[in-house]
Design an enzyme around this catalytic site. Structure first.
Site, PDB file in Angstrom:
ATOM      1  N   ARG A  74       0.845  -1.193   0.000  1.00  0.00           N
ATOM      2  CA  ARG A  74       0.000   0.000   0.000  1.00  0.00           C
ATOM      3  C   ARG A  74       0.882   1.245   0.000  1.00  0.00           C
ATOM      4  O   ARG A  74       1.869   1.325   0.733  1.00  0.00           O
ATOM      5  CB  ARG A  74      -0.913   0.011   1.231  1.00  0.00           C
ATOM      6  CG  ARG A  74      -1.951  -1.105   1.251  1.00  0.00           C
ATOM      7  CD  ARG A  74      -2.992  -0.916   0.148  1.00  0.00           C
ATOM      8  NE  ARG A  74      -4.032  -1.942   0.187  1.00  0.00           N
ATOM      9  CZ  ARG A  74      -3.980  -3.078  -0.495  1.00  0.00           C
ATOM     10  NH1 ARG A  74      -2.916  -3.332  -1.251  1.00  0.00           N
ATOM     11  NH2 ARG A  74      -4.967  -3.951  -0.425  1.00  0.00           N
ATOM     12  N   GLU A  98      -2.135   7.774  -4.828  1.00  0.00           N
ATOM     13  CA  GLU A  98      -2.060   7.434  -6.248  1.00  0.00           C
ATOM     14  C   GLU A  98      -3.403   7.584  -6.965  1.00  0.00           C
ATOM     15  O   GLU A  98      -3.453   7.732  -8.188  1.00  0.00           O
ATOM     16  CB  GLU A  98      -1.564   5.994  -6.421  1.00  0.00           C
ATOM     17  CG  GLU A  98      -2.498   4.955  -5.845  1.00  0.00           C
ATOM     18  CD  GLU A  98      -1.937   3.545  -5.905  1.00  0.00           C
ATOM     19  OE1 GLU A  98      -2.741   2.610  -5.846  1.00  0.00           O
ATOM     20  OE2 GLU A  98      -0.713   3.372  -6.002  1.00  0.00           O
TER      21      GLU A  98
END
Length: 217
Positions: A160, A189
């Site tokens: 992650r 992201e």
């Protein structure tokens, strides 16, 4: 390859227009990809590729990397994917250290030793982040951790993005505390990824130095 499943939450039942699709990554490909990133960073594949395309076939020490054999490798998070990663990396002949709140007999059978986070930071030439993103694991790599890291450490994150504080990562790379980084995920992201930004204005903020760095793969 990945398998997708549709997760229907209470919110979805109340609002039929809201559905969440969760991609369930197969364990072995993720672990194998982490190894690929390590070797790409260590052997400077991106920089070497650019030089070949420029017809620069000169020889120097900048593309050598290091032998993984005999190095100390830390795996932070030894769930199913972390265990497979440990099996693969142990074949390189490394000194395997691990960190997890739940210790795995599989990792121990491979010769892995469970230690504290601080021992991982201080002793490892390579650190794999394989943990879920939880309040306790967010920004596992941060500014306060940088002075603890072994100089030149390679960090690989296929879990992650939020496990790494991006600004701290940039600082670590620029100061050569972190020798290289292999990332399959970025913090925040969702604002940028899965879209084609070529030929468009894209403000990547703190991520921008990473995208243009040969130390990142």
């Amino acid at each position: 390859m990945q398998v997708s499943s549709i997760i229907v939450s209470f919110d979805c039942l109340c609002n039929p227009h809201v559905l969440t699709e969760v991609a369930i990554s197969l364990t072995s490909p993720v672990a194998e990809h982490a190894i690929t990133l390590l070797m790409s960073v260590n052997r400077k594949i991106a920089a070497a590729s650019v030089r070949v395309k420029m017809a620069d076939f000169s020889l120097d020490n900048s593309l050598l990397g290091m032998d993984i054999h005999g190095k100390t490798v830390g795996v932070m998070g030894t769930g199913k994917i972390g265990q497979i990663l440990c099996k693969i990396i142990s074949g390189f002949g490394v000194n395997l250290l691990a960190y997890d709140v739940f210790e795995s007999d599989v990792v121990k059978s491979l010769g892995g030793k469970y230690v504290s986070k601080e021992e991982i930071y201080q002793n490892c030439d390579v650190i794999f982040l394989m943990m879920p993103l939880l309040p306790a694991t967010k920004h596992t790599i941060n500014e306060s951790v940088l002075p603890l890291l072994k100089k030149g450490v390679i960090i690989v994150n296929t879990s992650r993005g939020g496990l790494i504080d991006t600004k701290a990562l940039v600082s670590g790379l620029q100061s050569d505390i972190i020798g290289g980084c292999g990332l399959d995920v970025y913090e925040n992201e969702g604002d940028y990824f899965f879209r084609d930004w070529s030929g468009k204005v894209c403000q990547l903020h703190a991520t921008s130095p990473l995208v243009h760095s040969y130390q990142l793969h």
